[in-house]
Design a protein around this motif. Structure first.
Motif, PDB file in Angstrom:
ATOM      1  N   ALA A  97      16.340  -1.730  -4.104  1.00 50.48           N
ATOM      2  CA  ALA A  97      15.033  -2.291  -3.756  1.00 50.48           C
ATOM      3  C   ALA A  97      14.310  -1.367  -2.775  1.00 50.48           C
ATOM      4  CB  ALA A  97      15.206  -3.671  -3.139  1.00 50.48           C
ATOM      5  N   LEU A  98      12.987  -1.312  -2.922  1.00 53.19           N
ATOM      6  CA  LEU A  98      12.177  -0.470  -2.046  1.00 53.19           C
ATOM      7  C   LEU A  98      11.411  -1.332  -1.052  1.00 53.19           C
ATOM      8  CD1 LEU A  98      10.627   2.080  -4.569  1.00 53.19           C
ATOM      9  CD2 LEU A  98      12.254   2.614  -2.746  1.00 53.19           C
ATOM     10  N   PHE A  99      11.532  -0.974   0.221  1.00 47.67           N
ATOM     11  CA  PHE A  99      10.738  -1.586   1.279  1.00 47.67           C
ATOM     12  C   PHE A  99       9.890  -0.467   1.879  1.00 47.67           C
ATOM     13  CE2 PHE A  99      14.254  -4.423   0.659  1.00 47.67           C
ATOM     14  CZ  PHE A  99      13.693  -5.687   0.781  1.00 47.67           C
ATOM     15  N   LEU A 100       8.589  -0.524   1.663  1.00 50.32           N
ATOM     16  CA  LEU A 100       7.690   0.576   2.010  1.00 50.32           C
ATOM     17  C   LEU A 100       6.755   0.127   3.127  1.00 50.32           C
ATOM     18  CD1 LEU A 100       6.846   1.662  -1.653  1.00 50.32           C
ATOM     19  CD2 LEU A 100       8.704   2.488  -0.180  1.00 50.32           C
ATOM     20  N   SER A 101       6.965   0.678   4.311  1.00 50.02           N
ATOM     21  CA  SER A 101       6.215   0.267   5.494  1.00 50.02           C
ATOM     22  C   SER A 101       5.075   1.237   5.787  1.00 50.02           C
ATOM     23  CB  SER A 101       7.164   0.187   6.691  1.00 50.02           C
ATOM     24  OG  SER A 101       6.463  -0.001   7.895  1.00 50.02           O
ATOM     25  N   GLU A 102       3.856   0.750   5.644  1.00 51.87           N
ATOM     26  CA  GLU A 102       2.636   1.480   5.983  1.00 51.87           C
ATOM     27  C   GLU A 102       2.629   2.924   5.457  1.00 51.87           C
ATOM     28  OE1 GLU A 102       1.351   0.935  10.026  1.00 51.87           O
ATOM     29  OE2 GLU A 102       1.549  -1.234   9.902  1.00 51.87           O
ATOM     30  N   PRO A 103       2.770   3.106   4.149  1.00 54.55           N
ATOM     31  CA  PRO A 103       2.749   4.460   3.580  1.00 54.55           C
ATOM     32  C   PRO A 103       1.336   5.038   3.607  1.00 54.55           C
ATOM     33  CG  PRO A 103       2.788   2.829   1.829  1.00 54.55           C
ATOM     34  CD  PRO A 103       2.929   2.062   3.109  1.00 54.55           C
ATOM     35  N   PRO A 104       1.148   6.234   4.161  1.00 57.16           N
ATOM     36  CA  PRO A 104      -0.185   6.841   4.224  1.00 57.16           C
ATOM     37  C   PRO A 104      -0.562   7.538   2.917  1.00 57.16           C
ATOM     38  CG  PRO A 104       1.388   8.257   5.302  1.00 57.16           C
ATOM     39  CD  PRO A 104       2.155   7.037   4.874  1.00 57.16           C
ATOM     40  N   ILE A 105      -0.696   6.750   1.853  1.00 63.03           N
ATOM     41  CA  ILE A 105      -1.045   7.318   0.549  1.00 63.03           C
ATOM     42  C   ILE A 105      -2.560   7.483   0.467  1.00 63.03           C
ATOM     43  CG2 ILE A 105      -0.985   6.949  -1.948  1.00 63.03           C
ATOM     44  CD1 ILE A 105       1.594   5.389  -1.569  1.00 63.03           C
ATOM     45  N   ASP A 106      -2.991   8.679   0.172  1.00 61.54           N
ATOM     46  CA  ASP A 106      -4.426   9.008   0.119  1.00 61.54           C
ATOM     47  C   ASP A 106      -4.959   8.698  -1.280  1.00 61.54           C
ATOM     48  OD1 ASP A 106      -6.945  10.006   0.481  1.00 61.54           O
ATOM     49  OD2 ASP A 106      -6.337  12.094   0.711  1.00 61.54           O
ATOM     50  N   PHE A 107      -5.254   7.434  -1.533  1.00 62.51           N
ATOM     51  CA  PHE A 107      -5.698   7.022  -2.857  1.00 62.51           C
ATOM     52  C   PHE A 107      -7.020   7.670  -3.259  1.00 62.51           C
ATOM     53  CE2 PHE A 107      -2.667   3.583  -2.155  1.00 62.51           C
ATOM     54  CZ  PHE A 107      -2.164   3.369  -3.429  1.00 62.51           C
ATOM     55  N   ASP A 108      -7.921   7.874  -2.310  1.00 64.52           N
ATOM     56  CA  ASP A 108      -9.266   8.344  -2.624  1.00 64.52           C
ATOM     57  C   ASP A 108      -9.447   9.845  -2.472  1.00 64.52           C
ATOM     58  OD1 ASP A 108     -10.099   5.695  -3.133  1.00 64.52           O
ATOM     59  OD2 ASP A 108     -10.368   5.355  -0.987  1.00 64.52           O
TER      60      ASP A 108
END
Length: 257
Positions: free
Chosen positions: A111-122
């Protein structure tokens, strides 16, 4: 401390704490395994076996020139294998980005627990030249300047805050992590403007964020949860301004595992 050997031969140091189902912690930028000890202790207190490890170019782990996101994913794979498997991976900040990237490459994260990932969607963040700029500073023997440039250009800290860190000696203390800023910048760029295919993974996904954190991270966490099939968004009130609360985070994981 134990040692895992990554696919390219790099030695990765890790430590296990507690007994029970195994949770592998993946740290964010400018941190080492030592920074995850309070979280590992909270997980151990909740009945888990917590694995902390130094990502490459940090702490007791090795490095190889020219490393990139796939090498770091292989490092996580090696740690999971050496630890006897993982029931879950908990990643914070860029560590969450790495955990997600590794899962898309078939690493058995559980299982993945992802805390505040700074993914640059835009695609509105820093440019592709930043990793080269950081590497040039490190190669010139100026790791403190690489830390400062990373904080300014990648993290977006105010110049006054970075200057205060220089005056207080914080940049000097972080200088041994200078090379790691190159790898975090490369990792962030790899997952910039992700396609829907990135989120098509079989593992259960829980996205965590604080109620009070940076607006960019709120947007990224909420969007990741919305675009990942079956993902759950959990707002952890105790986690404030990108600082993950150990006890509250352990509680969230225990409720889901």
């Amino acid at each position: 401390m134990e040692i895992a050997t990554s696919a390219d031969g790099t030695l990765i140091a890790f430590t296990a704490l507690g007994q029970g189902r195994t949770i592998v912690i993946v740290n964010g930028a400018l941190s080492t395994a030592a920074d995850a000890v309070p979280l590992a202790q909270a997980l151990a207190d909740a009945g888990f076996r917590a694995i902390t490890w130094d990502r490459r170019a940090r702490g007791a782990s090795g490095d190889r020139p020219g490393s990139g996101p796939d090498d770091e994913a292989a490092d996580l794979d090696a740690v999971i294998d050496a630890a006897g498997g993982a029931d879950a991976v908990l990643g914070h900040s860029s560590g969450a980005v790495l955990a997600l990237h590794a899962a898309t490459r078939g690493v058995p994260t559980g299982a993945l627990f992802l805390s505040e990932p700074p993914i640059d969607f835009d695609g509105s963040g820093f440019g592709g030249e930043l990793p080269e700029k950081l590497q040039a500073l490190v190669d010139a023997g100026r790791p403190e300047e690489a830390i400062a440039a990373f904080q300014l250009d990648a993290v977006g800290l105010p110049a006054a805050m970075v200057a205060a860190g220089r005056e207080s000696g914080q940049l000097a203390a972080l200088a041994p992590l200078g090379q790691s800023t190159v790898y975090d910048a490369r990792l962030t760029l790899r997952l910039r403007q992700p396609t829907a295919a990135l989120f098509d993974i079989a593992q259960p996904v829980t996205v965590l964020r604080g109620a009070q954190t940076f607006p960019f991270l709120i947007g990224a966490a909420d969007r990741l949860a919305a675009e990942t099939p079956g993902a759950e968004l959990v707002i952890v009130a105790e986690s404030v301004m990108h600082r993950l609360d150990p006890a509250a985070t352990a509680r969230v994981i225990a409720e889901r595992l």
